[in-house]
Design an enzyme around this catalytic site. Structure first.
Site, PDB file in Angstrom:
ATOM      1  N   THR A 139       0.803  -1.220   0.000  1.00  0.00           N
ATOM      2  CA  THR A 139       0.000   0.000   0.000  1.00  0.00           C
ATOM      3  C   THR A 139       0.837   1.272   0.000  1.00  0.00           C
ATOM      4  O   THR A 139       0.471   2.270  -0.621  1.00  0.00           O
ATOM      5  CB  THR A 139      -0.905   0.004   1.253  1.00  0.00           C
ATOM      6  OG1 THR A 139      -1.633  -1.205   1.264  1.00  0.00           O
ATOM      7  CG2 THR A 139      -1.850   1.166   1.269  1.00  0.00           C
ATOM      8  N   GLN A 174       0.538 -20.457  20.912  1.00  0.00           N
ATOM      9  CA  GLN A 174      -0.469 -19.613  20.248  1.00  0.00           C
ATOM     10  C   GLN A 174      -0.603 -18.267  20.959  1.00  0.00           C
ATOM     11  O   GLN A 174      -1.187 -17.335  20.418  1.00  0.00           O
ATOM     12  CB  GLN A 174      -1.829 -20.325  20.259  1.00  0.00           C
ATOM     13  CG  GLN A 174      -1.859 -21.543  19.383  1.00  0.00           C
ATOM     14  CD  GLN A 174      -3.183 -22.302  19.437  1.00  0.00           C
ATOM     15  OE1 GLN A 174      -4.203 -21.768  19.860  1.00  0.00           O
ATOM     16  NE2 GLN A 174      -3.157 -23.542  19.015  1.00  0.00           N
ATOM     17  N   CYS A 175      -0.083 -18.170  22.179  1.00  0.00           N
ATOM     18  CA  CYS A 175      -0.150 -16.894  22.911  1.00  0.00           C
ATOM     19  C   CYS A 175       0.921 -15.959  22.364  1.00  0.00           C
ATOM     20  O   CYS A 175       2.093 -16.326  22.298  1.00  0.00           O
ATOM     21  CB  CYS A 175       0.142 -17.096  24.395  1.00  0.00           C
ATOM     22  SG  CYS A 175      -1.079 -18.068  25.237  1.00  0.00           S
TER      23      CYS A 175
END
Ligand code: ASP
Length: 345
Positions: free
Chosen positions: A15, A280-281
């Site tokens: 972007t 996953q934390c």
């Protein structure tokens, strides 16, 4: 007086490099060779700026290891001629890309700052200008004629992070990244303040830059969730030519300890598939053996990712797999900090 630092901007896509064509309302690529004409504020920086754009700029969702190689090569070819590099990519996979570059380039003595933006550079409320201007300012910041930063970093919304510690956490706000397990290396406010204690100190020995361009991408991220089935785990671990697995576990590295699951992991390890336990934390660390639900993993030869991010674990796995190491050596190098991506101890 010492000469002004030379900074090279490498635009790969995303972007940040877009401007709106006000007639058609469509976004089109910004011409970085005209950068100082378009952002006259850059004239105020005490550096010389040049830029290179990829021939076909891409959305970072299309990134792959061959583009990583192109980025690494661009830096390698221009390394001697420039004092610092600002690499522009889309933010979506910026943490993956910049983590990979941090492993691919060894003995770095100059800054490589990744940045991008949430809004195109031509938008009225864009975050692109601040991100770009401050990244360049950081890339040319020196103390005693030496660069303050000599590692791969990611700058976004007033904070400079060690790139391989970052994760994209927000698709809406300008503060798109975080680094849960390592403090920012610099913060920009009224002043640009470097947190010198946390910044990597390069070796005083002059070592040649080493760029390793080959990565192994026969890997998979296996994210656990309550209810995951034997059939699914079996098929993932038996993917043709699989070499490495990021096992995304719960909390401090815990996983189901049902016999079928442990048996599938054991079989995979016996087929020389390297399996890394990553939590996953986003914050905290894997501690295999802390709970009963992770003792089994350690005994099977599952490698601890400690407090590494998934993005960085993917990059490190791709990088280390190329070395053809035994499980013992692989574990040693994975569990040790190579580029500040993991907390030792
Ligand atoms: N989808 C875009 C990309 O990652 C978003 C951005 O540039 O930030 O390339």
């Amino acid at each position: 007086m010492s000469k002004k630092p030379n900074i090279l901007i490498v635009y790969t896509g995303g972007t940040i490099g877009m401007i709106k064509d006000y007639k058609t309302n469509a976004l089109k690529a910004f011409d970085f060779s005209q950068i100082t004409e378009n952002i006259p504020e850059l004239e105020q920086l005490q550096c010389t700026i040049k830029s290179i754009s990829f021939e076909d700029p891409i959305d970072s969702s299309n990134m792959n290891t061959s583009f990583y190689k192109d980025i690494a090569e661009t830096i390698e070819v221009n390394y001697k001629a420039y004092d610092g590099f600002v690499v522009l990519t889309g933010s979506d996979t910026m943490s993956y890309i910049s983590s990979a570059i941090s492993f691919m380039i060894d003995n770095l003595q100059k800054p490589i700052i990744f940045t991008g933006s949430q809004l195109p550079i031509g938008d009225l409320r864009t975050d692109a200008k601040e991100n770009l201007i401050t990244s360049i300012e950081i890339a040319c910041s020196q103390k005693d004629n030496k660069p303050i930063i000599s590692e791969v970093c990611l700058y976004f919304e007033y904070k400079l992070y060690r790139a391989n510690r970052t994760t994209k956490i927000n698709a809406e706000q300008f503060e798109a990244f975080t680094s849960m397990n390592y403090p920012p290396l610099a913060e920009s406010g009224v002043h640009l303040n470097f947190n010198e204690y946390y910044i990597h100190k390069p070796s005083t020995e002059k070592k040649e830059l080493v760029v390793r361009k080959e990565l192994v991408n026969d890997i998979v991220i296996l994210k656990l969730f309550p209810g995951i089935t034997e059939k699914v785990v079996h098929s993932i671990l038996n993917v043709d030519n699989l070499k490495g697995v990021i096992l995304e576990t719960y909390g401090a590295g815990n996983a189901l300890n049902t016999p079928w699951f442990l048996k599938l992991l054991k079989e995979a390890v016996s087929r020389d598939i390297k399996i890394v336990n990553v939590s996953q934390c986003p914050g905290g660390s894997v501690m295999q053996g802390h709970y009963e639900t992770s003792i089994g993993l350690k005994d099977l030869g599952i490698i601890s990712g400690k407090d590494i991010t998934t993005e960085s674990a993917v990059a490190k796995l791709m990088y280390l797999l190329k070395e053809n190491l035994s499980l013992k050596d692989f574990t040693f190098y994975f569990e040790k900090s190579l580029r500040g991506e993991i907390s030792d101890g």
